[in-house]
Scaffold this motif. Sequence first.
Motif, PDB file in Angstrom:
ATOM      1  N   PHE A 196      -0.039  27.616 -15.277  1.00 28.72           N
ATOM      2  CA  PHE A 196       0.220  28.904 -14.641  1.00 28.72           C
ATOM      3  C   PHE A 196      -0.741  29.972 -15.164  1.00 28.72           C
ATOM      4  CE2 PHE A 196       4.566  27.064 -14.708  1.00 28.72           C
ATOM      5  CZ  PHE A 196       5.014  27.351 -13.423  1.00 28.72           C
ATOM      6  N   ARG A 221       2.501  32.356 -12.550  1.00 27.15           N
ATOM      7  CA  ARG A 221       2.217  32.133 -11.136  1.00 27.15           C
ATOM      8  C   ARG A 221       0.984  31.268 -10.965  1.00 27.15           C
ATOM      9  NH1 ARG A 221      -2.296  34.926 -10.626  1.00 27.15           N
ATOM     10  NH2 ARG A 221      -2.552  36.945 -11.620  1.00 27.15           N
ATOM     11  N   ARG A 222       0.732  30.870  -9.723  1.00 24.25           N
ATOM     12  CA  ARG A 222      -0.482  30.137  -9.397  1.00 24.25           C
ATOM     13  C   ARG A 222      -1.687  31.079  -9.504  1.00 24.25           C
ATOM     14  NH1 ARG A 222       0.751  25.374  -6.123  1.00 24.25           N
ATOM     15  NH2 ARG A 222      -1.495  25.047  -6.091  1.00 24.25           N
ATOM     16  N   TRP A 223      -2.864  30.491  -9.482  1.00 22.03           N
ATOM     17  CA  TRP A 223      -4.104  31.225  -9.732  1.00 22.03           C
ATOM     18  C   TRP A 223      -4.615  31.925  -8.476  1.00 22.03           C
ATOM     19  CZ3 TRP A 223      -5.684  31.970 -14.547  1.00 22.03           C
ATOM     20  CH2 TRP A 223      -5.069  31.189 -15.528  1.00 22.03           C
ATOM     21  N   SER A 241       6.852  27.961  -7.619  1.00 23.50           N
ATOM     22  CA  SER A 241       5.608  28.039  -8.375  1.00 23.50           C
ATOM     23  C   SER A 241       5.419  29.423  -8.995  1.00 23.50           C
ATOM     24  CB  SER A 241       4.415  27.662  -7.509  1.00 23.50           C
ATOM     25  OG  SER A 241       4.360  28.477  -6.371  1.00 23.50           O
ATOM     26  N   GLU A 242       6.505  30.184  -9.107  1.00 25.24           N
ATOM     27  CA  GLU A 242       6.513  31.433  -9.851  1.00 25.24           C
ATOM     28  C   GLU A 242       7.716  31.455 -10.770  1.00 25.24           C
ATOM     29  OE1 GLU A 242       4.442  34.903  -7.140  1.00 25.24           O
ATOM     30  OE2 GLU A 242       6.563  35.036  -7.599  1.00 25.24           O
ATOM     31  N   GLU A 246      -5.453  23.887 -10.317  1.00 15.87           N
ATOM     32  CA  GLU A 246      -4.871  23.988  -8.980  1.00 15.87           C
ATOM     33  C   GLU A 246      -4.749  22.606  -8.325  1.00 15.87           C
ATOM     34  OE1 GLU A 246      -3.576  26.691  -6.911  1.00 15.87           O
ATOM     35  OE2 GLU A 246      -3.281  27.258  -9.000  1.00 15.87           O
ATOM     36  N   TRP A 263      -1.685  20.983  -9.668  1.00 19.50           N
ATOM     37  CA  TRP A 263      -0.503  21.508  -8.975  1.00 19.50           C
ATOM     38  C   TRP A 263      -0.283  20.745  -7.674  1.00 19.50           C
ATOM     39  CZ3 TRP A 263       3.519  24.285 -10.156  1.00 19.50           C
ATOM     40  CH2 TRP A 263       3.461  25.192 -11.208  1.00 19.50           C
ATOM     41  N   ASP A 264      -1.348  20.585  -6.901  1.00 21.10           N
ATOM     42  CA  ASP A 264      -1.233  19.931  -5.592  1.00 21.10           C
ATOM     43  C   ASP A 264      -0.859  18.457  -5.719  1.00 21.10           C
ATOM     44  OD1 ASP A 264      -1.901  22.363  -4.444  1.00 21.10           O
ATOM     45  OD2 ASP A 264      -4.017  21.826  -4.158  1.00 21.10           O
TER      46      ASP A 264
END
Length: 177
Positions: free
Chosen positions: A65, A12-14, A2-3, A54, A57-58
């Motif tokens: 990103f 990247r993620r938040w 996730s990067e 987010e 993403w899950d």
Amino acid sequence: MSEIHTPRLLLRRWLDDDLVPLSEIHADPEVMRWIGDGSTRSLEETAEDIEAWEEEWDEEGFGIFAVELLGSGELAGAVGLYLADAPSAIAGEVAIGWRLGRAFWGQGYASEAAHGALEFALQDRGLDRVVAVCRTGDTASTNVLGKLDMRPEGTAQDPVHGNDLRVFGIDLTEFQG
């Protein structure tokens, strides 16, 4: 993964610290001009956006990103993937999108970040195809799509805002990583 590291960027993620800088980007009418109905977004709406990204993403294993400059750590904007629900021409397909703060325009960051996200989609996540839409007249986004080798596939209309849209796509077989 996730990067993603590109030569100048970290995708990247938040993080909680991203809310205020992203809300400042969302408050700029020029940044938001081509997104949705062109309205700016409040701090609360930006928080809802990040929460929704987010959650995607899950649920999906991909999402939008945060785009951070490697040199300074500044948040430049957002880029990534989402499951499109409209227009009907792309409903159910994975689409790519981006928005960067005006201070980061004209430096190739959007193309660099979008290429990293597209490579992530097609090579890391194993997707066979990615689509994109942009409003007719949005030449900056059209230029980025061209740099990604995404091909025009037709037109559509935004069912919510009525804007004329151009539809683009790329298949795994066409992608030059």
